[in-house]
Design an enzyme around this catalytic site. Structure first.
Site, PDB file in Angstrom:
ATOM      1  N   HIS A 138       0.811  -1.219   0.000  1.00  0.00           N
ATOM      2  CA  HIS A 138       0.000   0.000   0.000  1.00  0.00           C
ATOM      3  C   HIS A 138       0.844   1.269   0.000  1.00  0.00           C
ATOM      4  O   HIS A 138       0.339   2.358  -0.257  1.00  0.00           O
ATOM      5  CB  HIS A 138      -0.985   0.009   1.181  1.00  0.00           C
ATOM      6  CG  HIS A 138      -0.382   0.262   2.531  1.00  0.00           C
ATOM      7  ND1 HIS A 138      -0.124  -0.745   3.434  1.00  0.00           N
ATOM      8  CD2 HIS A 138      -0.021   1.410   3.152  1.00  0.00           C
ATOM      9  CE1 HIS A 138       0.357  -0.239   4.546  1.00  0.00           C
ATOM     10  NE2 HIS A 138       0.441   1.076   4.401  1.00  0.00           N
ATOM     11  N   ASP A 168       0.042  -7.688   1.370  1.00  0.00           N
ATOM     12  CA  ASP A 168       0.426  -6.292   1.546  1.00  0.00           C
ATOM     13  C   ASP A 168       1.948  -6.130   1.531  1.00  0.00           C
ATOM     14  O   ASP A 168       2.521  -5.434   2.365  1.00  0.00           O
ATOM     15  CB  ASP A 168      -0.154  -5.705   2.831  1.00  0.00           C
ATOM     16  CG  ASP A 168      -0.092  -4.174   2.839  1.00  0.00           C
ATOM     17  OD1 ASP A 168       0.107  -3.586   1.764  1.00  0.00           O
ATOM     18  OD2 ASP A 168      -0.234  -3.579   3.936  1.00  0.00           O
ATOM     19  N   SER A 275       4.601   2.491   8.052  1.00  0.00           N
ATOM     20  CA  SER A 275       4.271   1.365   7.180  1.00  0.00           C
ATOM     21  C   SER A 275       5.458   0.976   6.309  1.00  0.00           C
ATOM     22  O   SER A 275       6.063   1.821   5.641  1.00  0.00           O
ATOM     23  CB  SER A 275       3.088   1.720   6.274  1.00  0.00           C
ATOM     24  OG  SER A 275       1.906   1.833   7.017  1.00  0.00           O
TER      25      SER A 275
END
Length: 333
Positions: A138, A168, A275
């Site tokens: 992402h 992911d 992230s």
């Protein structure tokens, strides 16, 4: 090894007391019998000593520099990986957050991605010296331009090599990079609740930020969107990457196209921008890729509720290692 070794010229004759044919006819035959009081050759018990020394050398190689040695000998595209707990942190700083931060920070990067849906900032982990980097899907999915900044301030452009939206995960590669410090990928199967961990990333663009905590739970079923537009829209609103756990949605709506994976839960402070960064054990091994965190900064609650609340999740590093060949092959799942 069960054999014994003797000095040059020392032998044991299994046929003492027996007549033997001469080896060379020109030589005189050996005596028919050994002298009654012939001194017996002294045996040197070198077998066990040699074995112990050999074992010590092998143990030292395995315990200290196996992963690094393999990487240097086989080429820059070899990932430094350990099935046990390789100690990356110097012994003088072993078990300290400062030691982990100093040893691993050079392997963590900040990633800025631009797309038609907007921009996003995340983190990544260098896994080869020539610039292969693992991050979250992402962070880079759908990006038209990717800029990467290393811990020493150098900037590179990067291209997406492969993506796996179901986990992911993404693999990107820096252009014209060499001599980078690759992280050592550990073994997440041995992680236990209560283990101390360190997180390094770029929350809110603050590169090289270090936080610490513990593993607060294992095997959490975390659901995240697979559509990059959904995540980018939420990021622009300041809520971070949306995810769902236990039937509740955090940081906004995850949308209809989602995926679920088993995650490590940590109370180490994580915020938007972490992230794709690293979750690290106290020996300096990467045990997870930080992927989702609850950040109520954009909620309707009071400003005192803003920031990390100690609810973060990471993709286990064993999941990453199992997916690496697929990513390198150019997967776009």
């Amino acid at each position: 090894m069960t054999e014994s070794f003797h000095r040059s010229g020392e032998y044991e004759n299994p046929h003492e007391g027996q007549q033997q044919a001469p080896v060379n006819p020109e030589w005189p035959p050996p005596p028919a019998y050994a002298p009654a009081h012939a001194p017996q050759p002294k045996k040197r018990n070198r077998g066990p000593v040699a074995l112990i020394a050999a074992v010590a050398i092998v143990a030292a190689a395995i315990g200290g520099g196996t992963a690094y040695g393999i990487q240097e000998l086989t080429g820059s595209d070899t990932v430094a990986s350990s099935s046990t707990s390789t100690t990356v942190v110097p012994s003088s700083q072993k078990g300290t957050v400062a030691g982990v931060a100093k040893a691993v920070s050079p392997s963590i990067v900040e990633i800025s991605a631009e797309s038609n849906a907007g921009s996003s900032t995340g983190s990544g982990v260098i896994i080869t010296s020539d610039g292969e980097i693992v991050t979250n899907n992402h962070v880079v999915s759908g990006a038209s331009q990717i800029k990467v900044t290393t811990s020493d301030g150098k900037s590179y452009t990067a291209k997406v090599v492969g993506t796996d939206s179901k986990k992911d995960l993404a693999l990107i590669k820096l252009e014209n990079a060499s001599g980078l410090k690759a992280a050592t990928l550990g073994d997440s199967a041995g992680v236990q609740v209560g283990d101390q961990v360190v997180a390094i990333g770029s929350p809110e663009g603050l590169s090289g930020t270090v936080t610490s905590g513990i593993i607060s739970a294992l095997d959490r079923d975390v659901t995240v969107p697979t559509e990059e537009d959904q995540g980018r829209q939420q990021s622009q609103q300041g809520d971070g990457w949306p995810f769902e756990y236990g039937g509740r949605q955090f940081n906004g709506d995850t949308g209809d196209d989602t995926t679920t994976y088993k995650a490590l839960q940590t109370d180490a402070s994580l915020n938007p921008g972490n992230s794709g960064g690293a979750l690290i054990d106290m020996n300096g091994n990467i045990i997870g890729i930080n992927s989702a965190m609850y950040s109520p900064a954009g909620s309707a609650s009071s400003s005192s509720d803003a920031g990390s609340v100690g609810l973060g999740f990471a993709i286990p590093i064993n999941t990453v290692k199992a997916d690496l060949a697929k990513l390198r092959a150019g997967s776009t799942d």
